[in-house]
Design a protein around this motif. Structure first.
Motif, PDB file in Angstrom:
ATOM      1  N   ARG A 145       0.882  -1.166   0.000  1.00 14.76           N
ATOM      2  CA  ARG A 145       0.000   0.000   0.000  1.00 14.76           C
ATOM      3  C   ARG A 145       0.917   1.213   0.000  1.00 14.76           C
ATOM      4  O   ARG A 145       1.763   1.368   0.880  1.00 14.76           O
ATOM      5  CB  ARG A 145      -0.897   0.022   1.236  1.00 14.76           C
ATOM      6  CG  ARG A 145      -1.938   1.174   1.145  1.00 14.76           C
ATOM      7  CD  ARG A 145      -2.903   1.187   2.304  1.00 14.76           C
ATOM      8  NE  ARG A 145      -2.251   1.784   3.458  1.00 14.76           N
ATOM      9  CZ  ARG A 145      -2.275   1.293   4.683  1.00 14.76           C
ATOM     10  NH1 ARG A 145      -2.916   0.181   4.944  1.00 14.76           N
ATOM     11  NH2 ARG A 145      -1.658   1.900   5.660  1.00 14.76           N
ATOM     12  N   GLU A 147       1.044   5.216   0.118  1.00 12.30           N
ATOM     13  CA  GLU A 147       0.287   6.422   0.452  1.00 12.30           C
ATOM     14  C   GLU A 147       1.036   7.613  -0.128  1.00 12.30           C
ATOM     15  O   GLU A 147       2.157   7.910   0.275  1.00 12.30           O
ATOM     16  CB  GLU A 147       0.153   6.553   1.970  1.00 12.30           C
ATOM     17  CG  GLU A 147      -0.588   5.391   2.596  1.00 12.30           C
ATOM     18  CD  GLU A 147      -0.545   5.378   4.106  1.00 12.30           C
ATOM     19  OE1 GLU A 147       0.112   6.262   4.709  1.00 12.30           O
ATOM     20  OE2 GLU A 147      -1.151   4.472   4.698  1.00 12.30           O
ATOM     21  N   GLU A 148       0.416   8.267  -1.093  1.00 19.23           N
ATOM     22  CA  GLU A 148       0.998   9.420  -1.778  1.00 19.23           C
ATOM     23  C   GLU A 148       0.152  10.631  -1.418  1.00 19.23           C
ATOM     24  O   GLU A 148      -0.879  10.888  -2.033  1.00 19.23           O
ATOM     25  CB  GLU A 148       0.992   9.162  -3.284  1.00 19.23           C
ATOM     26  CG  GLU A 148       1.650  10.229  -4.105  1.00 19.23           C
ATOM     27  CD  GLU A 148       1.632   9.915  -5.595  1.00 19.23           C
ATOM     28  OE1 GLU A 148       2.387  10.578  -6.307  1.00 19.23           O
ATOM     29  OE2 GLU A 148       0.862   9.030  -6.042  1.00 19.23           O
ATOM     30  N   GLN A 151      -3.756  10.299  -1.377  1.00 13.37           N
ATOM     31  CA  GLN A 151      -4.127   9.203  -2.276  1.00 13.37           C
ATOM     32  C   GLN A 151      -3.458   7.895  -1.839  1.00 13.37           C
ATOM     33  O   GLN A 151      -2.290   7.881  -1.456  1.00 13.37           O
ATOM     34  CB  GLN A 151      -3.718   9.546  -3.703  1.00 13.37           C
ATOM     35  CG  GLN A 151      -4.275   8.592  -4.733  1.00 13.37           C
ATOM     36  CD  GLN A 151      -4.028   9.100  -6.151  1.00 13.37           C
ATOM     37  OE1 GLN A 151      -3.280  10.034  -6.374  1.00 13.37           O
ATOM     38  NE2 GLN A 151      -4.675   8.463  -7.103  1.00 13.37           N
ATOM     39  N   HIS A 153      -2.607   3.911  -3.010  1.00 18.42           N
ATOM     40  CA  HIS A 153      -2.486   2.981  -4.133  1.00 18.42           C
ATOM     41  C   HIS A 153      -2.238   1.590  -3.558  1.00 18.42           C
ATOM     42  O   HIS A 153      -1.266   1.388  -2.830  1.00 18.42           O
ATOM     43  CB  HIS A 153      -1.310   3.361  -5.034  1.00 18.42           C
ATOM     44  CG  HIS A 153      -1.318   4.777  -5.498  1.00 18.42           C
ATOM     45  ND1 HIS A 153      -2.079   5.213  -6.559  1.00 18.42           N
ATOM     46  CD2 HIS A 153      -0.654   5.875  -5.029  1.00 18.42           C
ATOM     47  CE1 HIS A 153      -1.872   6.502  -6.741  1.00 18.42           C
ATOM     48  NE2 HIS A 153      -1.019   6.929  -5.823  1.00 18.42           N
ATOM     49  N   ASP A 154      -3.128   0.637  -3.854  1.00 17.16           N
ATOM     50  CA  ASP A 154      -2.922  -0.748  -3.446  1.00 17.16           C
ATOM     51  C   ASP A 154      -2.306  -1.484  -4.620  1.00 17.16           C
ATOM     52  O   ASP A 154      -2.905  -1.558  -5.701  1.00 17.16           O
ATOM     53  CB  ASP A 154      -4.244  -1.388  -3.020  1.00 17.16           C
ATOM     54  CG  ASP A 154      -4.735  -0.846  -1.687  1.00 17.16           C
ATOM     55  OD1 ASP A 154      -3.931  -0.838  -0.737  1.00 17.16           O
ATOM     56  OD2 ASP A 154      -5.898  -0.414  -1.614  1.00 17.16           O
ATOM     57  N   LEU A 155      -1.096  -2.023  -4.412  1.00 18.24           N
ATOM     58  CA  LEU A 155      -0.322  -2.614  -5.495  1.00 18.24           C
ATOM     59  C   LEU A 155      -0.008  -4.072  -5.214  1.00 18.24           C
ATOM     60  O   LEU A 155       0.272  -4.442  -4.073  1.00 18.24           O
ATOM     61  CB  LEU A 155       0.989  -1.839  -5.679  1.00 18.24           C
ATOM     62  CG  LEU A 155       0.854  -0.312  -5.863  1.00 18.24           C
ATOM     63  CD1 LEU A 155       2.220   0.350  -5.758  1.00 18.24           C
ATOM     64  CD2 LEU A 155       0.188  -0.004  -7.183  1.00 18.24           C
ATOM     65  N   ASP A 159       2.571  -4.764 -10.554  1.00 16.39           N
ATOM     66  CA  ASP A 159       2.038  -3.399 -10.642  1.00 16.39           C
ATOM     67  C   ASP A 159       3.179  -2.392 -10.537  1.00 16.39           C
ATOM     68  O   ASP A 159       4.127  -2.574  -9.761  1.00 16.39           O
ATOM     69  CB  ASP A 159       1.039  -3.123  -9.521  1.00 16.39           C
ATOM     70  CG  ASP A 159      -0.248  -3.936  -9.650  1.00 16.39           C
ATOM     71  OD1 ASP A 159      -0.493  -4.503 -10.731  1.00 16.39           O
ATOM     72  OD2 ASP A 159      -0.996  -3.993  -8.656  1.00 16.39           O
ATOM     73  N   LEU A 161       3.853   1.875 -10.199  1.00 19.19           N
ATOM     74  CA  LEU A 161       3.275   3.178  -9.884  1.00 19.19           C
ATOM     75  C   LEU A 161       4.267   4.275 -10.226  1.00 19.19           C
ATOM     76  O   LEU A 161       5.425   4.224  -9.803  1.00 19.19           O
ATOM     77  CB  LEU A 161       2.948   3.243  -8.384  1.00 19.19           C
ATOM     78  CG  LEU A 161       2.565   4.607  -7.814  1.00 19.19           C
ATOM     79  CD1 LEU A 161       1.237   5.099  -8.398  1.00 19.19           C
ATOM     80  CD2 LEU A 161       2.519   4.553  -6.299  1.00 19.19           C
ATOM     81  N   CYS A 169       4.976  10.733   1.549  1.00 18.86           N
ATOM     82  CA  CYS A 169       4.581   9.399   1.078  1.00 18.86           C
ATOM     83  C   CYS A 169       4.934   8.350   2.122  1.00 18.86           C
ATOM     84  O   CYS A 169       5.784   8.576   2.974  1.00 18.86           O
ATOM     85  CB  CYS A 169       5.312   9.060  -0.223  1.00 18.86           C
ATOM     86  SG  CYS A 169       4.830  10.066  -1.634  1.00 18.86           S
TER      87      CYS A 169
END
Length: 188
Positions: A145, A147-148, A151, A153-155, A159, A161, A169
């Protein structure tokens, strides 16, 4: 034979001090720029404290370096070929996060960093850590996971990013399995 992690920790202490001095920064100025206390910076520079990944990220950003550049300077040797058994490896004492500088030295604009993030670990970095870089994260195994800012993003495996503009972050492994990922940084 010396423990490689101990010699790297000692070298990191000398490197932080020398880069700070070369930049004309006092300990107080580095503390203000990084958000790290003067007392902690003094301990790091004396080798009296084992710095965490977050702390090194804050110091590196305030010194105008990426964490990889700071570690590469501490390692001190340029090589055209970066053999796996010669790549600098650093373990965060707080989380067990293991960071391998895949690319060699500080000379080029590209950095590749392989990371093993243990289950339950969370590593947060301030926006300054990402300033002046294009940054991508490619998950090789496990779940991440990222965190930006606000936002999330679950990767999963495979994957990739691409980060947006620099902001705070965090890399988070909230699973029961280790996560391995590759970070690619290109200085802008």
């Amino acid at each position: 034979m010396a423990d490689p992690s101990t010699s790297l920790a000692d070298s990191l202490a000398r490197t932080v001090s020398s880069v700070r001095s070369a930049r004309g920064l006092s300990v107080a100025a580095l503390a203000d720029a990084s958000g790290v206390s003067r007392a902690m910076i003094a301990k790091v520079e004396r080798g009296a404290a084992q710095p965490t990944a977050v702390l090194l990220g804050r110091l590196a950003g305030a010194l105008g370096l990426t964490l990889s550049q700071l570690v590469a300077r501490a390692e001190g040797e340029e090589r055209q070929v970066a053999r796996r058994d010669e790549q600098p490896v650093w373990t965060d004492p707080a989380t067990g996060y293991v960071r391998r500088a895949v690319t060699s030295g500080t000379g080029g604009p590209l950095e590749l960093i392989e990371v093993d993030l243990p289950p339950g670990a969370r590593i947060g970095f301030p926006a300054a850590t990402y300033a002046g870089t294009h940054h991508q994260v490619w998950v090789l195994a496990g779940r991440l996971r990222f965190e930006e800012g606000p936002q999330v993003h679950d990767l999963g495996p495979g994957d990739c990013l691409r980060l947006g503009p620099a902001q705070d972050c965090a890399y988070v492994n909230d699973s029961d399995d280790a996560c391995r990922y590759l970070v690619c940084l290109v200085r802008a």
